[in-house]
Design a protein around this motif. Structure first.
Motif, PDB file in Angstrom:
ATOM      1  N   ARG A   1      41.747  44.785  46.987  1.00 16.04           N
ATOM      2  CA  ARG A   1      43.010  44.635  46.766  1.00 16.04           C
ATOM      3  C   ARG A   1      43.684  46.057  47.609  1.00 16.04           C
ATOM      4  NH1 ARG A   1      44.802  43.235  41.463  1.00 16.04           N
ATOM      5  NH2 ARG A   1      42.976  41.701  40.649  1.00 16.04           N
TER       6      ARG A   1
ATOM      7  N   ARG B   1      35.427  41.513  55.346  1.00 17.14           N
ATOM      8  CA  ARG B   1      34.324  41.451  54.431  1.00 17.14           C
ATOM      9  C   ARG B   1      33.155  42.461  55.264  1.00 17.14           C
ATOM     10  NH1 ARG B   1      34.934  38.361  50.263  1.00 17.14           N
ATOM     11  NH2 ARG B   1      33.117  39.157  49.412  1.00 17.14           N
TER      12      ARG B   1
ATOM     13  N   ASP C   1      38.695  31.502  46.294  1.00 15.56           N
ATOM     14  CA  ASP C   1      37.384  32.466  46.345  1.00 15.56           C
ATOM     15  C   ASP C   1      35.909  31.450  46.442  1.00 15.56           C
ATOM     16  OD1 ASP C   1      38.983  34.592  46.220  1.00 15.56           O
ATOM     17  OD2 ASP C   1      38.480  34.898  43.957  1.00 15.56           O
TER      18      ASP C   1
HETATM   19  O1  C5P Z   1      37.926  41.217  41.071  1.00 19.45           O
HETATM   20  P1  C5P Z   1      39.495  41.428  41.444  1.00 19.45           P
HETATM   21  O2  C5P Z   1      40.210  40.463  40.689  1.00 19.45           O
HETATM   22  O3  C5P Z   1      39.787  42.577  41.511  1.00 19.45           O
HETATM   23  O4  C5P Z   1      39.297  41.004  42.944  1.00 19.45           O
HETATM   24  C1  C5P Z   1      40.516  40.557  43.786  1.00 19.45           C
HETATM   25  C2  C5P Z   1      40.168  39.596  44.930  1.00 19.45           C
HETATM   26  O5  C5P Z   1      39.149  40.367  46.075  1.00 19.45           O
HETATM   27  C3  C5P Z   1      39.341  38.530  44.372  1.00 19.45           C
HETATM   28  O6  C5P Z   1      40.110  37.288  44.117  1.00 19.45           O
HETATM   29  C4  C5P Z   1      38.563  37.991  45.690  1.00 19.45           C
HETATM   30  O7  C5P Z   1      38.958  37.118  46.368  1.00 19.45           O
HETATM   31  C5  C5P Z   1      38.174  39.583  46.357  1.00 19.45           C
HETATM   32  N1  C5P Z   1      36.844  39.762  45.974  1.00 19.45           N
HETATM   33  C6  C5P Z   1      35.930  39.600  47.007  1.00 19.45           C
HETATM   34  N2  C5P Z   1      34.630  40.142  46.845  1.00 19.45           N
HETATM   35  C7  C5P Z   1      34.259  40.995  45.907  1.00 19.45           C
HETATM   36  C8  C5P Z   1      35.416  41.410  45.058  1.00 19.45           C
HETATM   37  C9  C5P Z   1      36.689  40.899  45.294  1.00 19.45           C
HETATM   38  O8  C5P Z   1      36.152  38.645  47.633  1.00 19.45           O
HETATM   39  N3  C5P Z   1      33.156  41.542  45.994  1.00 19.45           N
END
Ligand code: C5P
Length: 207
Positions: free
Chosen positions: A36, A90, A166
């Protein structure tokens, strides 16, 4: 003792991860907040979240941004989901999460790829799910509490779009690790979901 809590948005994984951390006395990292912050920084820079270069540049966000209430908004959640598609983003966030996971004594991390990529060796892996209507209703109540005006239908559509992105991305897609325990919170209240998560963690590991 690493506990990995993965699952889609608004499944209850954040609440469960925090409660597990408190119960077992472990530090907790909400990894979604990092994505975020990247999404928000990209917007603040006037960048395009779909552009890998703009998104990578935003990984240098200042730690103070993690306290910005705007990080919790649906708009920033959408940006996070877009920047998180880029492999370079990432990779840039990997070390920070890995160091947190492997700190002495252990940790609880929640996200999308903790049990599969960040800490595949985690002793406890939970994959938390809930139906779209149940998740939309929860998010709607949260939004109402913060005074944001958004409809239930808009939230449900946003959740589905974010889930699809996702799950379908090439790098670290949202998927349950083969050895994760599935926890469906659709029909569980907050305390029931937490009690069930503690029970699963205790049976997976001798504390
Ligand atoms: O969990 P949250 O809704 O705060 O995560 C926001 C976005 O961050 C998710 O929709 C996802 O695309 C990404 N995310 C991710 N890998 C993680 C945590 C979050 O790709 N470990």
């Amino acid at each position: 003792m690493i506990i990995a809590v993965d699952g889609p948005t608004a499944s209850g994984k954040g609440t469960i991860a925090k409660a597990l951390a408190a119960h077992f006395g472990l530090p907790h990292l909400d990894t979604g907040l990092l994505y975020r912050a990247v999404g928000r920084q990209c917007a603040l820079d006037g960048g395009n979240a779909d552009d890998p270069g703009d998104a990578l540049k935003a990984c240098n966000f200042p730690d103070s941004l993690l306290d910005d209430p705007e990080l919790r908004s649906e708009a920033t959640g959408g940006l996070a989901s877009r920047v998180s598609v880029h492999p370079a983003v990432r990779r840039a966030l990997y070390e920070r999460q890995r160091a947190f996971a492997t700190q002495p004594g252990g940790a609880v991390l929640d996200g999308r790829d903790i049990g599969t990529v960040i800490a595949p060796e985690a002793e406890v892996k939970l994959f938390v799910v809930a139906s779209v209507p149940a998740r939309a209703e929860r998010r709607f109540k949260e939004m109402q509490a913060t005074g944001r005006s958004v409809t239930l239908a808009e939230i449900a559509a946003d959740l589905e779009a974010r889930d699809a992105r996702d799950r379908s991305r090439a790098e670290a897609p949202l998927i349950a690790a083969a050895d994760a325990v599935l926890l469906d919170t659709s029909d569980l209240g907050r305390d029931e979901a937490i009690a069930e998560a503690i029970r699963i963690a205790e049976s997976a590991h001798r504390w």
